[in-house]
Motif scaffolding. Structure first.
Motif, PDB file in Angstrom:
ATOM      1  N   ILE A   9       0.841  -1.204   0.000  1.00 23.83           N
ATOM      2  CA  ILE A   9       0.000   0.000   0.000  1.00 23.83           C
ATOM      3  C   ILE A   9       0.869   1.245   0.000  1.00 23.83           C
ATOM      4  N   SER A  10       1.917   1.234   0.820  1.00 23.08           N
ATOM      5  CA  SER A  10       2.827   2.378   0.871  1.00 23.08           C
ATOM      6  C   SER A  10       3.484   2.610  -0.481  1.00 23.08           C
ATOM      7  N   TRP A  11       3.890   1.539  -1.125  1.00 19.68           N
ATOM      8  CA  TRP A  11       4.516   1.657  -2.453  1.00 19.68           C
ATOM      9  C   TRP A  11       3.526   2.261  -3.453  1.00 19.68           C
ATOM     10  N   LEU A  12       2.264   1.831  -3.365  1.00 16.24           N
ATOM     11  CA  LEU A  12       1.245   2.359  -4.273  1.00 16.24           C
ATOM     12  C   LEU A  12       1.040   3.855  -4.038  1.00 16.24           C
ATOM     13  N   TRP A  13       0.921   4.264  -2.770  1.00 18.99           N
ATOM     14  CA  TRP A  13       0.760   5.692  -2.471  1.00 18.99           C
ATOM     15  C   TRP A  13       1.950   6.486  -2.998  1.00 18.99           C
ATOM     16  N   ARG A  14       3.146   5.953  -2.780  1.00 22.94           N
ATOM     17  CA  ARG A  14       4.350   6.653  -3.239  1.00 22.94           C
ATOM     18  C   ARG A  14       4.357   6.774  -4.752  1.00 22.94           C
ATOM     19  N   THR A  15       3.965   5.717  -5.436  1.00 18.84           N
ATOM     20  CA  THR A  15       3.935   5.748  -6.893  1.00 18.84           C
ATOM     21  C   THR A  15       2.911   6.767  -7.395  1.00 18.84           C
ATOM     22  N   LEU A  16       1.712   6.715  -6.832  1.00 19.87           N
ATOM     23  CA  LEU A  16       0.646   7.615  -7.276  1.00 19.87           C
ATOM     24  C   LEU A  16       0.923   9.070  -6.909  1.00 19.87           C
ATOM     25  N   SER A  17       1.788   9.297  -5.926  1.00 25.02           N
ATOM     26  CA  SER A  17       2.089  10.670  -5.524  1.00 25.02           C
ATOM     27  C   SER A  17       2.771  11.459  -6.637  1.00 25.02           C
ATOM     28  N   SER A  18       3.373  10.752  -7.591  1.00 24.56           N
ATOM     29  CA  SER A  18       4.052  11.434  -8.696  1.00 24.56           C
ATOM     30  C   SER A  18       3.130  11.657  -9.899  1.00 24.56           C
ATOM     31  N   TRP A  19       1.916  11.098  -9.825  1.00 24.81           N
ATOM     32  CA  TRP A  19       0.980  11.236 -10.944  1.00 24.81           C
ATOM     33  C   TRP A  19       0.278  12.589 -10.868  1.00 24.81           C
ATOM     34  N   PRO A  20      -0.018  13.201 -11.993  1.00 27.55           N
ATOM     35  CA  PRO A  20      -0.820  14.428 -11.979  1.00 27.55           C
ATOM     36  C   PRO A  20      -2.256  14.121 -11.572  1.00 27.55           C
ATOM     37  N   LEU A  21      -2.914  15.094 -10.981  1.00 27.62           N
ATOM     38  CA  LEU A  21      -4.284  14.885 -10.509  1.00 27.62           C
ATOM     39  C   LEU A  21      -5.246  14.528 -11.636  1.00 27.62           C
ATOM     40  N   ALA A  22      -4.994  15.058 -12.822  1.00 26.89           N
ATOM     41  CA  ALA A  22      -5.869  14.740 -13.956  1.00 26.89           C
ATOM     42  C   ALA A  22      -5.824  13.245 -14.259  1.00 26.89           C
ATOM     43  N   ARG A  23      -4.642  12.673 -14.135  1.00 24.77           N
ATOM     44  CA  ARG A  23      -4.496  11.236 -14.408  1.00 24.77           C
ATOM     45  C   ARG A  23      -5.172  10.414 -13.316  1.00 24.77           C
ATOM     46  N   LEU A  24      -5.066  10.846 -12.060  1.00 25.93           N
ATOM     47  CA  LEU A  24      -5.725  10.148 -10.960  1.00 25.93           C
ATOM     48  C   LEU A  24      -7.244  10.209 -11.116  1.00 25.93           C
ATOM     49  N   TRP A  25      -7.747  11.355 -11.578  1.00 24.76           N
ATOM     50  CA  TRP A  25      -9.186  11.485 -11.771  1.00 24.76           C
ATOM     51  C   TRP A  25      -9.663  10.564 -12.891  1.00 24.76           C
ATOM     52  N   ARG A  26      -8.880  10.456 -13.949  1.00 25.45           N
ATOM     53  CA  ARG A  26      -9.246   9.525 -15.036  1.00 25.45           C
ATOM     54  C   ARG A  26      -9.251   8.094 -14.534  1.00 25.45           C
ATOM     55  N   LEU A  27      -8.285   7.756 -13.687  1.00 29.19           N
ATOM     56  CA  LEU A  27      -8.247   6.400 -13.142  1.00 29.19           C
ATOM     57  C   LEU A  27      -9.467   6.145 -12.260  1.00 29.19           C
ATOM     58  N   SER A  28      -9.875   7.151 -11.503  1.00 31.32           N
ATOM     59  CA  SER A  28     -11.063   6.981 -10.654  1.00 31.32           C
ATOM     60  C   SER A  28     -12.313   6.751 -11.500  1.00 31.32           C
ATOM     61  N   SER A  29     -12.325   7.295 -12.718  1.00 31.62           N
ATOM     62  CA  SER A  29     -13.485   7.095 -13.600  1.00 31.62           C
ATOM     63  C   SER A  29     -13.585   5.648 -14.058  1.00 31.62           C
ATOM     64  N   ARG A  30     -12.462   4.936 -14.045  1.00 30.90           N
ATOM     65  CA  ARG A  30     -12.473   3.518 -14.407  1.00 30.90           C
ATOM     66  C   ARG A  30     -12.725   2.625 -13.196  1.00 30.90           C
ATOM     67  N   LEU A  31     -12.140   3.013 -12.056  1.00 30.73           N
ATOM     68  CA  LEU A  31     -12.277   2.176 -10.859  1.00 30.73           C
ATOM     69  C   LEU A  31     -13.593   2.412 -10.129  1.00 30.73           C
ATOM     70  N   GLY A  32     -14.101   3.649 -10.163  1.00 29.72           N
ATOM     71  CA  GLY A  32     -15.335   3.962  -9.453  1.00 29.72           C
ATOM     72  C   GLY A  32     -16.500   3.065  -9.839  1.00 29.72           C
ATOM     73  N   PRO A  33     -16.767   2.873 -11.134  1.00 22.84           N
ATOM     74  CA  PRO A  33     -17.864   1.977 -11.525  1.00 22.84           C
ATOM     75  C   PRO A  33     -17.651   0.539 -11.063  1.00 22.84           C
ATOM     76  N   LEU A  34     -16.394   0.114 -10.965  1.00 21.13           N
ATOM     77  CA  LEU A  34     -16.119  -1.243 -10.474  1.00 21.13           C
ATOM     78  C   LEU A  34     -16.424  -1.352  -8.987  1.00 21.13           C
ATOM     79  N   VAL A  35     -16.082  -0.292  -8.240  1.00 21.25           N
ATOM     80  CA  VAL A  35     -16.418  -0.276  -6.817  1.00 21.25           C
ATOM     81  C   VAL A  35     -17.933  -0.342  -6.657  1.00 21.25           C
TER      82      VAL A  35
END
Length: 302
Positions: A9-35
């Motif tokens: 989990i820590s590795w994932l947070w560290r990795t995602l910390s370097s991603w731009p927010l726009a990319r994280l929001w796009r990823l949430s658009s794919r994962l949100g419907p799965l949740v």
């Protein structure tokens, strides 16, 4: 096994910390419907809460709101690395505007502390980042169930100077001392406290067990109370809003104060209902009490 999971989990947070927010929001658009589709517990609690809170909305609109809410909750989880581990200048740049800062500044100028009611709305970790960057800031902290994550979360929340105190009498004493120094403290207003530490007060028209710590802090310090949220601007950043709390929060009566707290949370949610964490079982103790009074012995709490 838990230590290995915490490391992942820590590795994932560290990795995602370097991603731009726009990319994280796009990823949430794919994962949100799965949740929404596969996480039955999150979906059902969200939809049941929305049924209670917005009964006049059509079933279709409530379902759409539930889907949007779980997408925002997914985005919040993906953004934890941003709030806790990204370079401070990067997090600071993601805060696009701050509305109502004068409410905190004025309290300090008057020699009064500021109590920030911080509901689970938008990205509350970004709110913590901003508050602890600009004010002496103290907040209660309960270690996570996965103990191996504790130092990671604590470091993330304290890195800009926040002081975390335990959720016990010693922590309450630390909050009082901070307020008497005209500092800011944070309180989670929308979590059910332990039995004996709250009262049933209306939240969107239905009684919810609500903590009674606030009137005790106000009575002993004359602190100013505001509601604070970090509203997500999808894919771009956050806007921080500080709102005047409902005047009833200053009432010495526990029920009146708790009613004011819940009304303050309602006002914050009105900014963007989809950004509230509706998957929390806010009415759990209400259901327990109702079933106890009805003398039900065999039931399932949702």
């Amino acid at each position: 096994m838990r230590r290995l999971k915490a490391s992942a989990i820590s590795w994932l947070w560290r990795t995602l910390s370097s991603w731009p927010l726009a990319r994280l929001w796009r990823l949430s658009s794919r994962l949100g419907p799965l949740v929404y589709r596969f996480n039955k517990r999150e979906r059902e609690v969200t939809e049941r809460n929305l049924d209670v809170v917005y009964p006049r909305l059509s079933a279709l609109k409530r379902k759409t709101l539930a889907q949007h809410s779980l997408r925002h909750s997914t985005a919040t989880m993906l953004e934890l690395g941003h709030a806790w581990m990204a370079e401070p200048h990067k997090v600071d740049a993601s805060i696009l505007a701050v509305h109502g800062r004068d409410k905190l500044d004025n309290a300090r100028a008057e020699g009064r502390g500021a109590i920030v009611l911080a509901p689970h709305f938008g990205n509350w970790e970004v709110l913590n980042f901003w508050l602890s960057s600009h004010f002496p800031f103290t907040a209660m902290y309960e270690p996570p169930k996965m103990a191996a994550l504790d130092p990671i979360i604590r470091q993330g929340r304290e890195r800009m100077g926040a002081q975390l105190v335990p959720t016990n009498p010693r922590g309450v004493a630390a909050l009082l001392k901070a307020l008497k120094r005209s500092e800011a403290i944070g309180i989670l207003p929308d979590q059910e406290p332990d039995w004996g530490s709250g009262v049933f007060a209306p939240f969107f028209g239905r009684d919810a067990y609500t903590a009674t710590l606030l009137p005790k802090l106000v009575a002993r310090t004359q602190a100013r109370v505001v509601t604070g949220v970090a509203l997500r601007v999808p894919g771009k950043g956050f806007e921080i809003h500080f709102l005047d709390a409902d005047e009833r929060v200053y009432d010495p009566d526990d029920l009146q104060s708790a009613t004011g707290v819940n009304a303050s949370v309602e006002a914050a949610i009105a900014l963007a209902p989809a950004q509230y964490q509706w998957e929390y079982k806010r009415y759990r103790k209400t259901i327990q009490e109702q079933q106890k009074l009805a003398n039900f012995h065999d039931y399932r709490i949702y």
